[in-house]
Design an enzyme around this catalytic site. Structure first.
Site, PDB file in Angstrom:
ATOM      1  N   THR A   1       0.739  -1.200  -0.130  1.00 46.09           N
ATOM      2  CA  THR A   1      -0.160  -0.081   0.051  1.00 46.09           C
ATOM      3  C   THR A   1       1.054   1.261   0.079  1.00 46.09           C
ATOM      4  OG1 THR A   1      -1.488   1.377   1.674  1.00 46.09           O
ATOM      5  CG2 THR A   1      -0.342  -0.364   2.497  1.00 46.09           C
TER       6      THR A   1
ATOM      7  N   TYR B   1      -0.952   0.433  10.765  1.00 47.47           N
ATOM      8  CA  TYR B   1      -1.445  -0.366   9.650  1.00 47.47           C
ATOM      9  C   TYR B   1      -0.361  -0.240   8.463  1.00 47.47           C
ATOM     10  CZ  TYR B   1      -3.497  -0.885   4.653  1.00 47.47           C
ATOM     11  OH  TYR B   1      -3.684  -1.273   3.610  1.00 47.47           O
TER      12      TYR B   1
ATOM     13  N   GLU C   1       0.227   3.682   1.803  1.00 42.98           N
ATOM     14  CA  GLU C   1       0.299   4.057   3.261  1.00 42.98           C
ATOM     15  C   GLU C   1       1.777   3.679   3.700  1.00 42.98           C
ATOM     16  OE1 GLU C   1      -1.727   5.355   5.906  1.00 42.98           O
ATOM     17  OE2 GLU C   1      -2.349   6.343   3.777  1.00 42.98           O
TER      18      GLU C   1
ATOM     19  N   LYS D   1       2.409  -3.131   7.230  1.00 42.20           N
ATOM     20  CA  LYS D   1       2.488  -3.355   5.630  1.00 42.20           C
ATOM     21  C   LYS D   1       4.060  -3.316   5.284  1.00 42.20           C
ATOM     22  CE  LYS D   1      -1.783  -4.354   4.098  1.00 42.20           C
ATOM     23  NZ  LYS D   1      -2.109  -5.373   3.101  1.00 42.20           N
TER      24      LYS D   1
HETATM   25  P1  NAP Z   1     -11.060  -4.925   2.254  1.00 43.92           P
HETATM   26  O1  NAP Z   1     -12.572  -4.612   1.655  1.00 43.92           O
HETATM   27  O2  NAP Z   1     -11.277  -4.389   3.831  1.00 43.92           O
HETATM   28  O3  NAP Z   1     -10.785  -6.643   2.476  1.00 43.92           O
HETATM   29  C1  NAP Z   1      -9.941  -7.112   3.329  1.00 43.92           C
HETATM   30  C2  NAP Z   1     -10.350  -8.615   3.123  1.00 43.92           C
HETATM   31  O4  NAP Z   1      -9.416  -9.231   4.099  1.00 43.92           O
HETATM   32  C3  NAP Z   1     -11.849  -9.003   3.703  1.00 43.92           C
HETATM   33  O5  NAP Z   1     -11.840 -10.049   2.972  1.00 43.92           O
HETATM   34  C4  NAP Z   1     -11.522  -9.565   5.290  1.00 43.92           C
HETATM   35  O6  NAP Z   1     -12.626 -10.562   5.611  1.00 43.92           O
HETATM   36  C5  NAP Z   1     -10.301 -10.367   5.048  1.00 43.92           C
HETATM   37  N1  NAP Z   1      -9.573 -10.463   6.277  1.00 43.92           N
HETATM   38  C6  NAP Z   1      -9.214  -9.726   7.265  1.00 43.92           C
HETATM   39  N2  NAP Z   1      -8.541 -10.131   8.205  1.00 43.92           N
HETATM   40  C7  NAP Z   1      -8.428 -11.589   7.847  1.00 43.92           C
HETATM   41  C8  NAP Z   1      -7.835 -12.776   8.508  1.00 43.92           C
HETATM   42  N3  NAP Z   1      -7.048 -12.633   9.814  1.00 43.92           N
HETATM   43  N4  NAP Z   1      -8.005 -13.804   7.798  1.00 43.92           N
HETATM   44  C9  NAP Z   1      -8.336 -13.866   6.481  1.00 43.92           C
HETATM   45  N5  NAP Z   1      -8.906 -13.034   6.161  1.00 43.92           N
HETATM   46  C10 NAP Z   1      -9.046 -11.679   6.657  1.00 43.92           C
HETATM   47  O7  NAP Z   1      -9.830  -4.433   1.579  1.00 43.92           O
HETATM   48  P2  NAP Z   1      -9.653  -4.256   0.190  1.00 43.92           P
HETATM   49  O8  NAP Z   1      -9.754  -2.857   0.066  1.00 43.92           O
HETATM   50  O9  NAP Z   1     -10.243  -5.267  -0.889  1.00 43.92           O
HETATM   51  O10 NAP Z   1      -8.042  -4.501   0.098  1.00 43.92           O
HETATM   52  C11 NAP Z   1      -7.532  -5.519  -0.131  1.00 43.92           C
HETATM   53  C12 NAP Z   1      -5.932  -5.398   0.291  1.00 43.92           C
HETATM   54  O11 NAP Z   1      -5.326  -4.466  -0.275  1.00 43.92           O
HETATM   55  C13 NAP Z   1      -5.884  -5.133   1.695  1.00 43.92           C
HETATM   56  O12 NAP Z   1      -4.831  -6.018   2.191  1.00 43.92           O
HETATM   57  C14 NAP Z   1      -5.564  -3.938   1.867  1.00 43.92           C
HETATM   58  O13 NAP Z   1      -4.758  -3.616   2.893  1.00 43.92           O
HETATM   59  C15 NAP Z   1      -4.696  -3.658   0.624  1.00 43.92           C
HETATM   60  N6  NAP Z   1      -4.740  -2.340  -0.015  1.00 43.92           N
HETATM   61  C16 NAP Z   1      -5.852  -1.570  -0.334  1.00 43.92           C
HETATM   62  C17 NAP Z   1      -5.993  -0.394  -0.762  1.00 43.92           C
HETATM   63  C18 NAP Z   1      -7.317   0.313  -1.138  1.00 43.92           C
HETATM   64  O14 NAP Z   1      -7.450   1.320  -1.426  1.00 43.92           O
HETATM   65  N7  NAP Z   1      -8.417  -0.458  -1.167  1.00 43.92           N
HETATM   66  C19 NAP Z   1      -4.961   0.099  -1.257  1.00 43.92           C
HETATM   67  C20 NAP Z   1      -3.694  -0.377  -0.976  1.00 43.92           C
HETATM   68  C21 NAP Z   1      -3.538  -1.863  -0.404  1.00 43.92           C
HETATM   69  P3  NAP Z   1     -13.915  -9.808   6.022  1.00 43.92           P
HETATM   70  O15 NAP Z   1     -14.498  -9.670   5.050  1.00 43.92           O
HETATM   71  O16 NAP Z   1     -14.139 -11.218   6.945  1.00 43.92           O
HETATM   72  O17 NAP Z   1     -13.645  -8.868   6.900  1.00 43.92           O
HETATM   73  O1  F7E Z   2      -9.028   7.712   4.383  1.00 48.53           O
HETATM   74  C1  F7E Z   2      -9.671  11.141   5.484  1.00 48.53           C
HETATM   75  C2  F7E Z   2      -8.582  10.432   6.285  1.00 48.53           C
HETATM   76  O2  F7E Z   2     -10.045   5.549   5.285  1.00 48.53           O
HETATM   77  C3  F7E Z   2      -8.476   8.738   3.343  1.00 48.53           C
HETATM   78  C4  F7E Z   2      -7.244   1.866   2.808  1.00 48.53           C
HETATM   79  O3  F7E Z   2      -7.857   1.188   1.806  1.00 48.53           O
HETATM   80  O4  F7E Z   2      -6.159   3.505   1.450  1.00 48.53           O
HETATM   81  C5  F7E Z   2      -7.115   3.388   2.353  1.00 48.53           C
HETATM   82  O5  F7E Z   2      -6.571   4.182   3.427  1.00 48.53           O
HETATM   83  C6  F7E Z   2      -8.357  10.086   3.849  1.00 48.53           C
HETATM   84  C7  F7E Z   2      -7.421  10.091   5.374  1.00 48.53           C
HETATM   85  O6  F7E Z   2      -8.604   5.538   3.415  1.00 48.53           O
HETATM   86  C8  F7E Z   2     -12.641  10.799   7.136  1.00 48.53           C
HETATM   87  O7  F7E Z   2      -8.027  10.979   7.584  1.00 48.53           O
HETATM   88  C9  F7E Z   2     -11.494  12.557   6.437  1.00 48.53           C
HETATM   89  O8  F7E Z   2      -6.337  11.181   5.078  1.00 48.53           O
HETATM   90  O9  F7E Z   2     -10.708   6.476   2.912  1.00 48.53           O
HETATM   91  P1  F7E Z   2      -9.550   6.240   3.914  1.00 48.53           P
HETATM   92  P2  F7E Z   2      -6.849   5.690   3.650  1.00 48.53           P
HETATM   93  O10 F7E Z   2      -6.536   5.956   5.254  1.00 48.53           O
HETATM   94  O11 F7E Z   2      -6.406   6.377   2.633  1.00 48.53           O
HETATM   95  C10 F7E Z   2      -4.796   3.021   1.592  1.00 48.53           C
HETATM   96  C11 F7E Z   2      -4.038   2.994   0.317  1.00 48.53           C
HETATM   97  C12 F7E Z   2      -4.953   1.526   2.076  1.00 48.53           C
HETATM   98  O12 F7E Z   2      -3.941   0.681   2.032  1.00 48.53           O
HETATM   99  C13 F7E Z   2      -5.971   1.368   3.166  1.00 48.53           C
HETATM  100  O13 F7E Z   2      -6.272   0.013   3.314  1.00 48.53           O
HETATM  101  O14 F7E Z   2      -9.581  10.699   4.238  1.00 48.53           O
HETATM  102  N1  F7E Z   2     -10.966  11.378   6.290  1.00 48.53           N
HETATM  103  N2  F7E Z   2     -12.707  12.223   7.121  1.00 48.53           N
HETATM  104  C14 F7E Z   2     -11.757  10.500   6.584  1.00 48.53           C
HETATM  105  N3  F7E Z   2     -11.578   9.022   6.486  1.00 48.53           N
HETATM  106  C15 F7E Z   2     -12.412   8.255   7.032  1.00 48.53           C
HETATM  107  N4  F7E Z   2     -12.458   6.731   6.803  1.00 48.53           N
HETATM  108  N5  F7E Z   2     -13.729   8.839   7.361  1.00 48.53           N
HETATM  109  C16 F7E Z   2     -13.743  10.187   7.358  1.00 48.53           C
HETATM  110  O15 F7E Z   2     -14.937  10.584   7.931  1.00 48.53           O
END
Ligand code: NAP
Ligand code: F7E
Length: 338
Positions: A127, A151, A129, A155
């Site tokens: 990520t 987090y 992050e 990672k």
């Molecule tokens: P998500 O919707 O939160 O999905 C996370 C998945 O992980 C869900 O299927 C969850 O199961 C499963 N999980 C959590 N803890 C687990 C455990 N202990 N054992 C097995 N499965 C587990 O996340 P996503 O947005 O699809 O992201 C997929 C991956 O990419 C994650 O690793 C995230 O950190 C990474 N990532 C996401 C983004 C983004 O912007 N979306 C960006 C960069 C990296 P449940 O459904 O049971 O909760």
């Molecule tokens: O926050 C601000 C918050 O929770 C984005 C995950 O998929 O992307 C995601 O992480 C921004 C932050 O995503 C609210 O402070 C303001 O600056 O949607 P977010 P994230 O933290 O960027 C990365 C790449 C991952 O890897 C992660 O798994 O938005 N913000 N107001 C807020 N955020 C939330 N959630 N809720 C608010 O009300």
């Protein structure tokens, strides 16, 4: 030709939904892992459950024995680790749990591969992050990591341990470094989904107010459908490697709100500063305000990715722009409310 077999940890999440679709269309046998839960965990992937090439197993990446058993039983050609406690804000409340899942869980999968079959290809969901508080205006594979949350820190461990196993044991183990990617399948408490869901309801008179945290953080938002294509391509390369996947464009949360409001034809005006900042509608009613509750102990102020390496090696680039993404997410909300 023998069908490829994919094993997806995290299949029930946003990316699991899109990756399953992509792999089933490419004629894979897709195996996924769900956790035991008091509510139905397979809601997102319901439409695949009757597909003859789709199989779901119980497991958990914090349970080493379950991983080892699944890898031995399924004999995958490719393993995609999408499983994580994926909420940055929540990771401050559950830091040890987050580290167990996001760091040690990854090591357990790598150990299972090492002990079973070195030919299995492995993808780790890294990520942006990990870059955290960066001094680089645009981040690529050579940018230093400086994570700002449990987090991101977990990672970073996962990223390095994946590289270690690649180098030490000659595993095909690759890291994606994906920037934020969103979709109608996005979890409810991520900011894009929260904004779109709330403003859609406000525009229909079904909700009064949206409360947000930091409006001035900048993010590089793409579409999950595009990003799972990159994930798949990463495992189809001749050699394992690490790739930044991003759009190269960044917007503040406030700009995202403004773009959503515009598409909903909701007229808003901003007033005030800091915690007193609000947005009012055409009738002067406050429909958006700010609360400390959604601020994090540490913030990542800006992220913007440089995907030149992915463009060159994977022939990948993001296709769906931010307005198309928001439009699709709004339409999905409207359909769910109809
Ligand atoms: P998500 O919707 O939160 O999905 C996370 C998945 O992980 C869900 O299927 C969850 O199961 C499963 N999980 C959590 N803890 C687990 C455990 N202990 N054992 C097995 N499965 C587990 O996340 P996503 O947005 O699809 O992201 C997929 C991956 O990419 C994650 O690793 C995230 O950190 C990474 N990532 C996401 C983004 C983004 O912007 N979306 C960006 C960069 C990296 P449940 O459904 O049971 O909760
Ligand atoms: O926050 C601000 C918050 O929770 C984005 C995950 O998929 O992307 C995601 O992480 C921004 C932050 O995503 C609210 O402070 C303001 O600056 O949607 P977010 P994230 O933290 O960027 C990365 C790449 C991952 O890897 C992660 O798994 O938005 N913000 N107001 C807020 N955020 C939330 N959630 N809720 C608010 O009300």
């Amino acid at each position: 030709m023998k069908k490829k077999i994919a094993l997806i940890f995290g299949i029930t999440g946003q990316d699991g939904y899109y990756l399953s679709d992509l792999l089933l269309n490419k004629n894979y046998k897709v195996h996924g892992v769900k956790r035991r839960s008091s509510s139905v965990p397979t809601k997102r992937i319901e439409k695949y459950l009757n597909n003859k090439n789709f199989f779901i197993h119980y497991g958990d990446i914090t349970d080493t024995s379950s991983i080892q058993n699944l890898v031995e039983k399924i004999k995958p050609t490719e393993i995609y680790n999408l499983a994580a406690q994926s909420h940055v804000g929540v990771s401050f409340f559950t830091p040890l749990y987050t580290a167990n899942v996001n760091a040690i869980g990854v090591l357990s999968i790598l150990e299972a591969i090492k002990n079973t079959n070195h030919k299995i290809k492995f993808y780790q969901a890294g990520t942006s992050e990990m870059f955290g508080k960066t001094i680089s205006k645009i981040q690529n594979e050579n940018t230093n990591f400086n994570p700002q949350s449990p987090y991101g820190t977990a990672k970073v461990f996962a990223h390095h341990i994946t590289k270690n196993y690649r180098d030490a044991y000659n595993l095909f183990a690759s890291n994606g470094i994906l920037f934020n990617h969103e979709s109608p399948m996005r979890g409810e408490n991520f900011v894009t989904k929260k904004i779109i869901s709330s403003l859609t309801k406000i525009s229909l008179g079904l909700q009064k107010k949206l409360i947000l945290g930091n409006l001035y953080a900048k993010r590089d938002w793409g579409h999950a459908k595009d990003y799972v294509e990159a994930i798949h391509k990463i495992l189809q390369q001749k050699k394992p490697d690490d790739y930044v996947i991003s759009t190269g464009k960044e917007y503040t949360i406030k700009e995202f709100v403004n773009m959503t409001a515009k598409l909903l034809k909701l007229k808003i005006k901003w007033r005030g500063k800091g915690l007193k900042e609000i947005a009012i509608d055409a009738n002067g009613k406050t429909i958006i305000s700010v609360s400390k509750v959604y601020y994090r102990p540490l913030e990542v102020d800006y992220l913007k990715g440089d995907s030149a390496k992915a463009k060159k090696n994977l022939k990948w680039q993001s296709k769906i722009n931010i307005n198309e993404l928001i439009r699709e997410m709004i339409d999905f909300e409207l359909q769910s409310l109809a």
